[in-house]
Enzyme design. Structure first.
Site, short mmCIF file in Angstrom:
data_model
loop_
_atom_site.label_atom_id
_atom_site.label_comp_id
_atom_site.label_asym_id
_atom_site.label_seq_id
_atom_site.Cartn_x
_atom_site.Cartn_y
_atom_site.Cartn_z
N ARG A 10 -52.28 -50.62 -39.03
CA ARG A 10 -51.81 -49.22 -39.11
C ARG A 10 -50.30 -49.12 -39.28
O ARG A 10 -49.79 -48.08 -39.65
CB ARG A 10 -52.18 -48.48 -37.82
CG ARG A 10 -53.58 -47.97 -37.76
CD ARG A 10 -53.66 -46.86 -36.70
NE ARG A 10 -55.03 -46.47 -36.45
CZ ARG A 10 -55.75 -46.88 -35.42
NH1 ARG A 10 -55.22 -47.70 -34.53
NH2 ARG A 10 -56.99 -46.47 -35.25
N MET A 12 -46.31 -50.19 -40.62
CA MET A 12 -45.73 -50.05 -41.95
C MET A 12 -46.12 -51.22 -42.86
O MET A 12 -46.66 -51.02 -43.95
CB MET A 12 -44.22 -49.93 -41.84
CG MET A 12 -43.55 -49.55 -43.12
SD MET A 12 -41.93 -48.85 -42.86
CE MET A 12 -41.09 -50.18 -42.01
N GLN A 73 -48.89 -57.23 -36.26
CA GLN A 73 -48.72 -56.50 -35.01
C GLN A 73 -47.34 -56.74 -34.38
O GLN A 73 -46.95 -56.03 -33.48
CB GLN A 73 -49.83 -56.90 -34.02
CG GLN A 73 -49.85 -56.14 -32.72
CD GLN A 73 -50.14 -54.65 -32.90
OE1 GLN A 73 -50.89 -54.26 -33.77
NE2 GLN A 73 -49.51 -53.83 -32.08
N CYS A 135 -37.61 -61.34 -45.18
CA CYS A 135 -37.72 -60.57 -46.42
C CYS A 135 -36.64 -60.93 -47.44
O CYS A 135 -36.94 -61.12 -48.62
CB CYS A 135 -37.69 -59.07 -46.11
SG CYS A 135 -36.58 -58.62 -44.77
N GLY A 166 -36.30 -52.58 -43.35
CA GLY A 166 -36.26 -53.87 -42.68
C GLY A 166 -36.10 -53.73 -41.18
O GLY A 166 -36.45 -54.64 -40.42
N PRO A 193 -18.57 -23.29 -55.48
CA PRO A 193 -17.84 -24.15 -56.43
C PRO A 193 -16.34 -24.20 -56.16
O PRO A 193 -15.66 -25.14 -56.59
CB PRO A 193 -18.13 -23.51 -57.79
CG PRO A 193 -19.31 -22.62 -57.57
CD PRO A 193 -19.28 -22.19 -56.14
N GLU A 241 -29.83 -62.92 -38.82
CA GLU A 241 -30.32 -62.68 -40.18
C GLU A 241 -29.63 -63.63 -41.16
O GLU A 241 -30.27 -64.14 -42.09
CB GLU A 241 -30.06 -61.22 -40.57
CG GLU A 241 -30.69 -60.79 -41.87
CD GLU A 241 -32.17 -60.44 -41.76
OE1 GLU A 241 -32.73 -59.99 -42.77
OE2 GLU A 241 -32.76 -60.61 -40.67
N LYS A 244 -30.99 -67.22 -40.85
CA LYS A 244 -32.31 -67.41 -41.45
C LYS A 244 -32.22 -67.89 -42.90
O LYS A 244 -33.11 -68.58 -43.39
CB LYS A 244 -33.12 -66.11 -41.42
CG LYS A 244 -33.57 -65.69 -40.03
CD LYS A 244 -34.20 -64.29 -40.08
CE LYS A 244 -34.53 -63.76 -38.70
NZ LYS A 244 -35.00 -62.36 -38.74
N ARG A 268 -26.52 -53.77 -43.74
CA ARG A 268 -27.50 -52.69 -43.86
C ARG A 268 -26.86 -51.55 -44.65
O ARG A 268 -25.76 -51.11 -44.34
CB ARG A 268 -27.90 -52.19 -42.46
CG ARG A 268 -29.05 -51.19 -42.47
CD ARG A 268 -30.39 -51.84 -42.60
NE ARG A 268 -30.77 -52.66 -41.46
CZ ARG A 268 -31.74 -53.58 -41.50
NH1 ARG A 268 -32.41 -53.81 -42.63
NH2 ARG A 268 -32.05 -54.29 -40.42
N HIS A 275 -34.38 -54.30 -50.64
CA HIS A 275 -33.20 -55.12 -50.35
C HIS A 275 -32.58 -55.59 -51.67
O HIS A 275 -33.30 -56.00 -52.58
CB HIS A 275 -33.59 -56.37 -49.55
CG HIS A 275 -34.01 -56.10 -48.14
ND1 HIS A 275 -33.82 -54.90 -47.51
CD2 HIS A 275 -34.60 -56.92 -47.23
CE1 HIS A 275 -34.27 -54.99 -46.26
NE2 HIS A 275 -34.76 -56.20 -46.07
#
Length: 370
Positions: A10, A12, A73, A135, A166, A193, A241, A244, A268, A275
């Protein structure tokens, strides 16, 4: 027909996975069993065949009956359930989106267009744990797999422009709330304007800095700004990050003895779910650009070479163009001023598709075809 348990379907990533499995008719090939952490006995999703009521995702007895478990999960669930399940003698295949098991010796990071040989060797050797990669790493390898395959990469720097997705569903919502708050603070001025843009800019800056600005999830403004840090801080000055990039790239490629140095800065930005990465590649020999383009474009069916021209780059090499698709465009390819062995590139990919769900779905298909 293999009994396949689906957990976290369920969420994302799970929802994107379900959509892809329906599109590719994967449910025709399995006996799906859906699990829940909150609604045991409830109605499962519509997948075109009869399915049992939802089962308890924490029930080791239920999980033990499965041939394959496919979980999105999250890491806490994996850390709690996986060891108990293996201790109970379960010998099935565990396919997981979470990072918890990624770097374990008895786990393979799956990205089959790049490391199908590694996956097949692991299956032959009896390996049972197959984990989705980070990712940005997966999307970078989908784009540049041809160069790694040809053994041309001496080292690489990846400067990332990472989407809100992410960080999670709540973060995507918060980005939109931030955009809305920034706009609302100057909506009347924009409608006039005659209003001065510097006055508008000052009001937006005040809004971004105000206590009332919605930053519960990001901890800082992202809309109209950026955040130059993703994940935990490591003692060497990297973010987790950034760590990795080298760790996972080399594990995916099974380069344990002679790892390729990969580093950079992960940032980010205010994109929703794609990405982007600006890459500097040091080649170990001078290769003509046309050969490089050929190696990249022929590596897999999803990579798409974008010619290094302004109009086509602006049209095709953006999160807006790529979101929701399996296409991984790579462009801005050129030799850099540092020398003929230095290559620049820019790539974009959907963080929820090739960045998360698709490698898991394809790993399931690999198991079903054996």
């Amino acid at each position: 027909m293999k009994r396949v348990g689906l957990i976290g379907w369920r969420g994302m990533v799970g929802s994107v996975l379900m959509q892809r499995m329906l599109e590719e008719r994967d449910f025709d090939l399995i006996e799906p069993v859906f699990f829940t952490t909150s609604n045991v006995g409830g109605q499962g999703p519509e997948v075109g065949k009869d399915i049992a009521p939802l089962k308890d995702a924490y029930s080791i007895d239920e999980l033990k009956t499965l041939d394959v478990i496919l979980t999105c999960q999250g890491g806490d669930y994996t850390s709690e359930v996986f060891p108990k399940l293996r201790e109970a003698g379960w010998q099935g295949y565990w396919i997981d989106a979470a990072s918890s098991l990624r770097m374990e010796d008895d786990a393979v990071i799956v990205l089959d267009p790049v490391n199908r040989k590694v996956i097949d060797q692991a299956l032959d050797a009896g390996t049972r744990n197959y984990i989705g990669g980070n990712c940005t790493v997966s999307l970078m390898l989908m784009a540049l797999g041809g160069l790694f395959d040809a053994g041309l990469v001496e080292w690489m720097s990846a400067m990332t422009y990472q989407a809100a997705s992410g960080a999670g569903a709540q973060n995507m919502r918060e980005l939109l709330k931030q955009m809305g708050a920034a706009h609302a603070s100057v909506a009347d001025d924009l409608a006039n304007p005659a209003s001065a843009i510097l006055d508008i800019d000052r009001k937006v800056a005040e809004t971004l800095r105000s206590e009332a600005f919605p930053t519960e999830h990001f901890g800082a403004p992202l809309g109209g700004s950026l955040i130059p840090w993703i994940d935990k801080e490591l003692p060497n000055g990297q973010s987790r990050e950034e760590w990795k990039a080298q760790a996972e790239t080399n594990k995916i490629l099974a380069r344990f003895k002679n790892p390729i140095p990969v580093d950079g800065i992960c940032v980010r930005v205010g994109a929703m779910r794609c990405h982007s990465q600006a890459l500097t590649i040091k080649l170990n020999k001078d290769v003509p650009l046309t050969d490089i383009e050929g190696l990249i474009s022929q590596h897999n069916p999803w990579v798409k070479l974008v010619p290094n021209h302004r109009e086509v780059s602006v049209r095709e090499l953006t999160p807006a163009a790529v979101t929701g698709t399996l296409s991984v465009p790579v462009g801005r390819l050129r030799k850099l001023n540092m020398g003929s062995q230095y290559l620049g590139a820019f790539t974009v990919g959907d963080q929820l598709l090739w960045g998360a769900a698709e490698p898991l779905r394809r790993m399931l298909r690999i198991l079903l075809e054996r």
